[in-house]
Design a protein around this motif. Structure first.
Motif, PDB file in Angstrom:
ATOM      1  N   VAL B 417      44.111  69.851  38.255  1.00  0.00           N
ATOM      2  CA  VAL B 417      44.167  68.392  38.140  1.00  0.00           C
ATOM      3  C   VAL B 417      43.803  67.698  39.461  1.00  0.00           C
ATOM      4  O   VAL B 417      44.042  66.499  39.613  1.00  0.00           O
ATOM      5  CB  VAL B 417      45.569  67.914  37.672  1.00  0.00           C
ATOM      6  CG1 VAL B 417      45.822  68.366  36.249  1.00  0.00           C
ATOM      7  CG2 VAL B 417      46.674  68.422  38.585  1.00  0.00           C
ATOM      8  N   ASN B 418      43.221  68.451  40.398  1.00  0.00           N
ATOM      9  CA  ASN B 418      42.876  67.906  41.721  1.00  0.00           C
ATOM     10  C   ASN B 418      44.030  67.109  42.318  1.00  0.00           C
ATOM     11  O   ASN B 418      43.927  65.909  42.540  1.00  0.00           O
ATOM     12  CB  ASN B 418      41.650  67.002  41.640  1.00  0.00           C
ATOM     13  CG  ASN B 418      40.436  67.796  41.271  1.00  0.00           C
ATOM     14  OD1 ASN B 418      40.240  68.906  41.763  1.00  0.00           O
ATOM     15  ND2 ASN B 418      39.640  67.262  40.354  1.00  0.00           N
ATOM     16  N   PRO B 419      45.158  67.775  42.567  1.00  0.00           N
ATOM     17  CA  PRO B 419      46.345  67.043  43.004  1.00  0.00           C
ATOM     18  C   PRO B 419      46.199  66.482  44.420  1.00  0.00           C
ATOM     19  O   PRO B 419      45.384  66.962  45.206  1.00  0.00           O
ATOM     20  CB  PRO B 419      47.438  68.110  42.974  1.00  0.00           C
ATOM     21  CG  PRO B 419      46.711  69.385  43.213  1.00  0.00           C
ATOM     22  CD  PRO B 419      45.377  69.227  42.552  1.00  0.00           C
ATOM     23  N   ARG B 420      46.982  65.433  44.705  1.00  0.00           N
ATOM     24  CA  ARG B 420      47.013  64.891  46.062  1.00  0.00           C
ATOM     25  C   ARG B 420      48.123  65.547  46.868  1.00  0.00           C
ATOM     26  O   ARG B 420      48.124  65.518  48.091  1.00  0.00           O
ATOM     27  CB  ARG B 420      47.249  63.381  45.987  1.00  0.00           C
ATOM     28  CG  ARG B 420      46.094  62.646  45.334  1.00  0.00           C
ATOM     29  CD  ARG B 420      46.161  61.181  45.611  1.00  0.00           C
ATOM     30  NE  ARG B 420      46.977  60.501  44.614  1.00  0.00           N
ATOM     31  CZ  ARG B 420      47.244  59.186  44.662  1.00  0.00           C
ATOM     32  NH1 ARG B 420      46.777  58.461  45.646  1.00  0.00           N
ATOM     33  NH2 ARG B 420      47.977  58.624  43.733  1.00  0.00           N
ATOM     34  N   LEU B 421      49.082  66.127  46.128  1.00  0.00           N
ATOM     35  CA  LEU B 421      50.233  66.742  46.796  1.00  0.00           C
ATOM     36  C   LEU B 421      50.756  67.883  45.925  1.00  0.00           C
ATOM     37  O   LEU B 421      50.918  67.723  44.713  1.00  0.00           O
ATOM     38  CB  LEU B 421      51.324  65.684  46.985  1.00  0.00           C
ATOM     39  CG  LEU B 421      52.682  66.144  47.514  1.00  0.00           C
ATOM     40  CD1 LEU B 421      52.542  66.759  48.889  1.00  0.00           C
ATOM     41  CD2 LEU B 421      53.657  64.990  47.561  1.00  0.00           C
ATOM     42  N   ILE B 422      50.983  69.060  46.560  1.00  0.00           N
ATOM     43  CA  ILE B 422      51.548  70.181  45.808  1.00  0.00           C
ATOM     44  C   ILE B 422      52.852  70.614  46.459  1.00  0.00           C
ATOM     45  O   ILE B 422      52.908  70.840  47.667  1.00  0.00           O
ATOM     46  CB  ILE B 422      50.598  71.403  45.787  1.00  0.00           C
ATOM     47  CG1 ILE B 422      49.183  70.993  45.405  1.00  0.00           C
ATOM     48  CG2 ILE B 422      51.104  72.454  44.795  1.00  0.00           C
ATOM     49  CD1 ILE B 422      48.210  72.155  45.408  1.00  0.00           C
ATOM     50  N   PHE B 423      53.903  70.713  45.660  1.00  0.00           N
ATOM     51  CA  PHE B 423      55.147  71.318  46.116  1.00  0.00           C
ATOM     52  C   PHE B 423      55.121  72.768  45.647  1.00  0.00           C
ATOM     53  O   PHE B 423      54.930  73.026  44.465  1.00  0.00           O
ATOM     54  CB  PHE B 423      56.356  70.637  45.476  1.00  0.00           C
ATOM     55  CG  PHE B 423      56.543  69.209  45.893  1.00  0.00           C
ATOM     56  CD1 PHE B 423      57.061  68.910  47.135  1.00  0.00           C
ATOM     57  CD2 PHE B 423      56.211  68.172  45.038  1.00  0.00           C
ATOM     58  CE1 PHE B 423      57.245  67.593  47.527  1.00  0.00           C
ATOM     59  CE2 PHE B 423      56.392  66.858  45.415  1.00  0.00           C
ATOM     60  CZ  PHE B 423      56.906  66.561  46.665  1.00  0.00           C
ATOM     61  N   LEU B 424      55.286  73.711  46.583  1.00  0.00           N
ATOM     62  CA  LEU B 424      55.283  75.115  46.184  1.00  0.00           C
ATOM     63  C   LEU B 424      56.649  75.719  46.467  1.00  0.00           C
ATOM     64  O   LEU B 424      57.110  75.725  47.605  1.00  0.00           O
ATOM     65  CB  LEU B 424      54.204  75.890  46.942  1.00  0.00           C
ATOM     66  CG  LEU B 424      52.784  75.350  46.756  1.00  0.00           C
ATOM     67  CD1 LEU B 424      52.336  74.655  48.014  1.00  0.00           C
ATOM     68  CD2 LEU B 424      51.833  76.443  46.363  1.00  0.00           C
ATOM     69  N   ASP B 425      57.291  76.216  45.404  1.00  0.00           N
ATOM     70  CA  ASP B 425      58.621  76.777  45.532  1.00  0.00           C
ATOM     71  C   ASP B 425      58.495  78.295  45.539  1.00  0.00           C
ATOM     72  O   ASP B 425      58.100  78.882  44.542  1.00  0.00           O
ATOM     73  CB  ASP B 425      59.469  76.290  44.343  1.00  0.00           C
ATOM     74  CG  ASP B 425      60.956  76.351  44.631  1.00  0.00           C
ATOM     75  OD1 ASP B 425      61.329  76.999  45.624  1.00  0.00           O
ATOM     76  OD2 ASP B 425      61.729  75.754  43.861  1.00  0.00           O
ATOM     77  N   GLU B 426      58.811  78.926  46.655  1.00  0.00           N
ATOM     78  CA  GLU B 426      58.681  80.385  46.813  1.00  0.00           C
ATOM     79  C   GLU B 426      57.305  80.862  46.348  1.00  0.00           C
ATOM     80  O   GLU B 426      57.197  81.678  45.437  1.00  0.00           O
ATOM     81  CB  GLU B 426      59.778  81.098  46.012  1.00  0.00           C
ATOM     82  CG  GLU B 426      61.191  80.666  46.321  1.00  0.00           C
ATOM     83  CD  GLU B 426      61.719  81.211  47.645  1.00  0.00           C
ATOM     84  OE1 GLU B 426      60.974  81.945  48.320  1.00  0.00           O
ATOM     85  OE2 GLU B 426      62.851  80.880  48.011  1.00  0.00           O
ATOM     86  N   PRO B 427      56.226  80.369  46.972  1.00  0.00           N
ATOM     87  CA  PRO B 427      54.878  80.649  46.452  1.00  0.00           C
ATOM     88  C   PRO B 427      54.474  82.118  46.515  1.00  0.00           C
ATOM     89  O   PRO B 427      53.544  82.507  45.822  1.00  0.00           O
ATOM     90  CB  PRO B 427      53.966  79.799  47.337  1.00  0.00           C
ATOM     91  CG  PRO B 427      54.743  79.563  48.580  1.00  0.00           C
ATOM     92  CD  PRO B 427      56.182  79.514  48.172  1.00  0.00           C
ATOM     93  N   THR B 428      55.143  82.931  47.322  1.00  0.00           N
ATOM     94  CA  THR B 428      54.700  84.331  47.417  1.00  0.00           C
ATOM     95  C   THR B 428      55.783  85.314  47.001  1.00  0.00           C
ATOM     96  O   THR B 428      55.724  86.489  47.343  1.00  0.00           O
ATOM     97  CB  THR B 428      54.233  84.679  48.843  1.00  0.00           C
ATOM     98  OG1 THR B 428      55.339  84.486  49.725  1.00  0.00           O
ATOM     99  CG2 THR B 428      53.082  83.823  49.272  1.00  0.00           C
ATOM    100  N   ARG B 429      56.766  84.842  46.245  1.00  0.00           N
ATOM    101  CA  ARG B 429      57.816  85.770  45.803  1.00  0.00           C
ATOM    102  C   ARG B 429      57.219  86.781  44.825  1.00  0.00           C
ATOM    103  O   ARG B 429      56.488  86.436  43.902  1.00  0.00           O
ATOM    104  CB  ARG B 429      58.932  84.984  45.116  1.00  0.00           C
ATOM    105  CG  ARG B 429      60.015  85.886  44.562  1.00  0.00           C
ATOM    106  CD  ARG B 429      61.050  85.095  43.813  1.00  0.00           C
ATOM    107  NE  ARG B 429      61.939  84.391  44.730  1.00  0.00           N
ATOM    108  CZ  ARG B 429      62.878  83.545  44.313  1.00  0.00           C
ATOM    109  NH1 ARG B 429      63.010  83.289  43.040  1.00  0.00           N
ATOM    110  NH2 ARG B 429      63.663  82.942  45.175  1.00  0.00           N
ATOM    111  N   GLY B 430      57.501  88.062  45.059  1.00  0.00           N
ATOM    112  CA  GLY B 430      57.020  89.098  44.156  1.00  0.00           C
ATOM    113  C   GLY B 430      55.518  89.293  44.203  1.00  0.00           C
ATOM    114  O   GLY B 430      54.916  89.780  43.261  1.00  0.00           O
TER     115      GLY B 430
END
Lengths: 332, 511
Positions: B417-430
């Motif tokens: 969706v071509n975001p302006r802002l991304i919140f990433l919660d634990e982006p590399t877990r597992g």
């Protein structure tokens, strides 16, 4: 990075092979093969089986119910279930019949009755999505309430609607050439919904919601609204089915549709719908309904006691679900 | 101590389909030692522990307990041999008392017909006498997360174990509680119990353990006495290269734009957080740290209206937002990548293409609302190439992918969706190390392109490695903020556990 995203070229490498493979994997193919086998077997077993009259009778037997199957399949895909379909179909007949007998135009009476059924669906949707009760319990309660309302409104006796105008009865009894109107309507509904379910963004959201409601919510889908609408749609289609039955029978029968929910859910599940939501197709569900109908008809022609029929239908359902369970396991 | 080996593992291998989780691992545990296990996610630690606990069976290799060759057929068999395992996830029955939970295994094995509640409670009190002052009669659901963790440990202790495995036990504990746990661990070790301690926190390993074994890619890399090495050595052994090239370059001072992407003012939620205010500049990556349960995810979900009754103001690129729900947030260009990938991040049984298009299926549909398969495949293909997604066919279900690639699909869904802002919660877990490095690089590239990036992570090295600034949450409030040289694991842990006065820029500390 040899296994990066498949470029269109690798997908197109041998389309014929992948198409055959995909067809073989599809639930619908298996069902068609089973139905064909039944047809061939039965045409030897009974000379009457492959006659136009019998085929027409078999088709009529599931055509109206098939409209309810469509609603149920969509609801199952969204993760819901509705046990009240039989009662609501009967209630649709009773409301329309009662309004007609009170002197209201039959078309208007039918419209109002379908609206009433839609409202019942919305009522169930309210309890399941806003209050958070389970579909099973809510629709069980509504199944009993709607049946009670049918009996209350008619005193338990069918309403004879002898003065229904012929053009109204035509939707239930007439035909275009050799093809009954009921079957035409059935095909229109099935093709329209099958197409929409496969292709539209609207119905894609139904799949997302049923597949994983939380993930759908985390994708910005208003999941409660989706489930509310599928619940309402299922009851609305019951309303439509009730009107067609009324036109066909020329009467409103308060005890009609007992046990219909089991047939309808069985057809959808045999056709690939999962009670966990997220999977199913209209085409498959209708094939499930066809299979059940062909089996019933075959058993009748073979002079098998009607009491055996339920046992056999139940066994088919169990077999289909078991086979599916193992197929899914081997894939996963 | 040397030579007194209680558990000896030799040449252990285990594969899951084509994935070789363990490749000929050797491992020795001495009596009465606290032995730390370090390694990235997917290095094979969990597989090894699950084999020791009888949950998994090895394909090849030997396990010797007290010199005797054993086969550990099930967790029950492991318990009989005196092996206790405290899992990272709490697996207690919330609706029964602490005492009943602790003695679940005993009750299960008991032959008597009636429950002896009094006896259970008395024995539970004995266990807790040396642990903490938890009342064994209360229901588990009424305990805090940290106390539940202690119940799990108590449960393992009642089994009279010789070997105790603790899998990241401090992830949900405050600093003070963790110190209590370390004292208990040391006492147990002095009594002759051997402890395997899994942790990502170097400070904990070096302060409390005797030896440390490092795993990487299913192999045992090294075992050393902690006195002989430095945390840097362990990290280097874990990742197999110098730390410097593990993380992408940070934002240079000259690159700072000072254009504001996000401004949050006085955000509050009745139960979970209060008076949260912060800003995010274009180009920077902001980290959010805090203990599990501190309210990190809740704040972020509150900002994009995923859950909670939230008050306060949110400004995105200078524009004040009034969002009704998450759909509005997506429309505004603000998206959230869930911490629980399998639970709610992706649709496992749906195709890659359907997953990628899920946020806005209208984008791949025509004016009539019909989905165009070709456009959907193009979208998934383009984003897949950008993120270096490895998959068979785009129509395959997401469940057929590895964890790292599933996460890339989840990320592709955000980017669709071509975001302006991304919140990433634990982006590399597992996620395995390779994909982790790629995801970090992608985040930095996105930030460079002007997309706002906010990362929540429980792995402090990750936050320190990729963020330009880290905001620390403690009990639902911003406790402080660190950047530059102040950004150390120690500073963050102190803020997170509330043990020091806030340092650095602490916008809300005065209130």
């Amino acid at each position: 990075m040899d296994h990066t995203v498949n470029m269109p070229t690798t997908a197109k490498a041998d389309p014929s092979v992948s198409l055959v493979k995909r067809l073989l994997k599809m639930r619908e193919t298996g069902l068609i093969l089973i139905i064909l086998a039944l047809f061939i077997g039965m045409s030897f077993a009974s000379p009457y089986f492959l006659t136009w009259v019998n085929i027409r009778a078999m088709t009529m037997a599931f055509a109206v119910e098939g409209i309810v199957v469509v609603g149920m399949t969509v609801l199952l895909i969204s993760g819901g279930i509705d046990l009240s379909v039989g009662s609501v179909t009967a209630l649709s007949m009773v409301i329309a019949g009662w309004l007609f007998l009170s002197g209201i135009d039959p078309w208007l009476a039918s419209g109002l009755s379908i609206l009433a059924c839609t409202a019942i669906g919305a009522f169930m949707g309210f309890f399941t999505t806003r209050i958070g009760l389970h579909h099973f319990i809510v629709s069980l309660a509504v199944m009993v309430i709607a049946r009670g309302a049918c009996l209350l409104g008619t005193g338990g006796r069918p309403l004879g609607l002898y003065t229904l105008p012929p053009e109204f009865k035509f939707i239930g009894q007439g035909s275009i050439g050799p093809i009954p109107i009921v079957i035409v309507m059935f095909f229109v509904v099935v093709i329209a919904f099958d197409f929409m379910l496969r292709r539209t963004t609207m119905f894609r959201k139904v799949f997302y919601t049923g597949s994983n409601e939380k993930a759908a919510a985390y994708s910005g889908i208003r999941t409660k609204k989706v489930v509310f609408l599928t619940t309402t749609l299922c009851s609305a289609l019951c309303g439509v089915a009730g009107i067609i039955y009324m036109a066909r029978f020329g009467s409103a029968q308060p005890t009609f549709g007992l046990g219909m929910e089991l047939n309808v859910i069985a057809a959808a599940v045999i056709g690939g719908a999962s009670l966990k939501g997220g999977s199913g197709s209209i085409f498959g569900a209708i094939l499930g309904a066809v299979l059940l109908s062909v089996v019933s008809s075959s058993l009748a022609l073979l002079d098998v006691s009607v009491y055996w029929q339920d046992i056999i239908r139940g066994s088919i359902l169990l077999t289909a679900v078991t086979v599916d369970h193992y197929l899914n396991k081997s894939r996963g | 101590m040397a030579g007194d080996v209680i558990l000896e593992i030799s040449d252990l291998s285990k594969s899951f389909g084509p994935v070789r989780a363990l490749r000929g691992v050797n491992f020795e545990l001495h009596r009465g030692e606290i032995h730390a296990l370090a390694g990235e996610n997917g290095a094979g630690k969990s597989t090894l522990m699950n084999i020791i606990d009888g949950i998994l069976q090895p394909d090849r290799g030997e396990i010797r307990l007290d010199g005797e060759l054993v086969r550990i057929a099930s967790p029950a068999a492991a318990q009989k041999m005196g092996i206790g395992f405290v899992h990272q996830e709490i697996a207690l029955c919330p609706d029964v008392s602490v005492a009943e939970n602790i003695f679940m295994a005993t009750t299960n094995a008991s032959r008597s017909f009636l429950m002896d509640y009094k006896g259970l409670e008395r024995r539970a009190r004995e266990v807790f006498a040396q642990l903490s002052d938890i009342d064994p009669a209360v229901l588990v659901r009424d305990l805090s997360i940290s106390n539940q963790q202690l119940v799990e440990i108590a449960k393992a202790l009642t089994l009279e174990c010789r070997v105790l495995i603790l899998d990241e036990p401090t992830a949900a504990l405050t600093e003070a509680e963790a110190q209590v746990l370390f004292r208990i661990m040391r006492r147990l070790a002095d009594q002759g119990i051997s402890i395997i301690y899994i942790s990502h926190r170097m400070v904990e390993i070096f302060d409390n353990c005797d030896r440390v074994s490092v795993f990487r890619d299913g192999r045992h890399v090294s075992t050393r006495t902690v006195a002989d090495i430095t945390p840097g050595d362990v990290v280097a052994a874990m990742v197999g290269r110098e730390i410097s090239d593990l993380y992408p370059e940070k934002l240079r001072e000259s690159e700072r734009s000072r254009r504001e992407v996000l401004r949050v003012e006085n955000l509050s939620e009745v139960k979970r957080f209060r008076d949260v205010s912060f800003t995010l500049e274009e180009g920077e990556i902001l980290g959010i740290a805090g203990l599990i349960g501190a309210g990190r995810s809740e704040i972020v979900k509150g900002i994009c209206r995923l859950e909670g009754e939230v008050t306060g103001e949110v400004w995105l690129q200078g524009e004040k937002l009034s969002l009704r729900d998450y759909q509005d947030s997506i429309e505004a260009g603000m998206v959230y990548l869930s911490e629980d990938r399998k639970g709610d991040g992706v649709f496992l049984d749906m195709s890659i293409t359907a997953n990628v298009s899920a946020l806005k299926p209208e984008q791949v549909a025509n004016a009539l609302g019909l989905i165009q398969t070709r456009r959907e495949e193009e979208q998934a293909g383009t984003l897949g190439r950008k993120l270096n997604l490895k998959c068979g066919r785009l129509q395959d279900p997401v469940s057929s992918l590895s964890g790292g690639n599933q996460q890339k699909v989840a990320l592709a869904k955000m980017l669709s969706v071509n975001p302006r802002l991304i919140f990433l919660d634990e982006p590399t877990r597992g996620v395995d190390v390779g994909a982790k490095v790629e995801i970090h690089r992608i985040l930095r590239d996105l930030a460079r392109d002007g997309v706002g990036i906010v990362v929540i992570s429980s792995e402090l090295p990750e936050l320190i490695g990729i963020c330009d600034r880290v905001m620390v949450i403690h009990e639902g409030r911003i406790r402080g903020e660190v950047s530059g040289a102040e950004m150390t694991e120690e500073n963050i842990m102190h803020l997170a556990s509330g043990t020091t006065r806030a340092t650095g820029a602490a916008p809300q500390a005065a209130k």
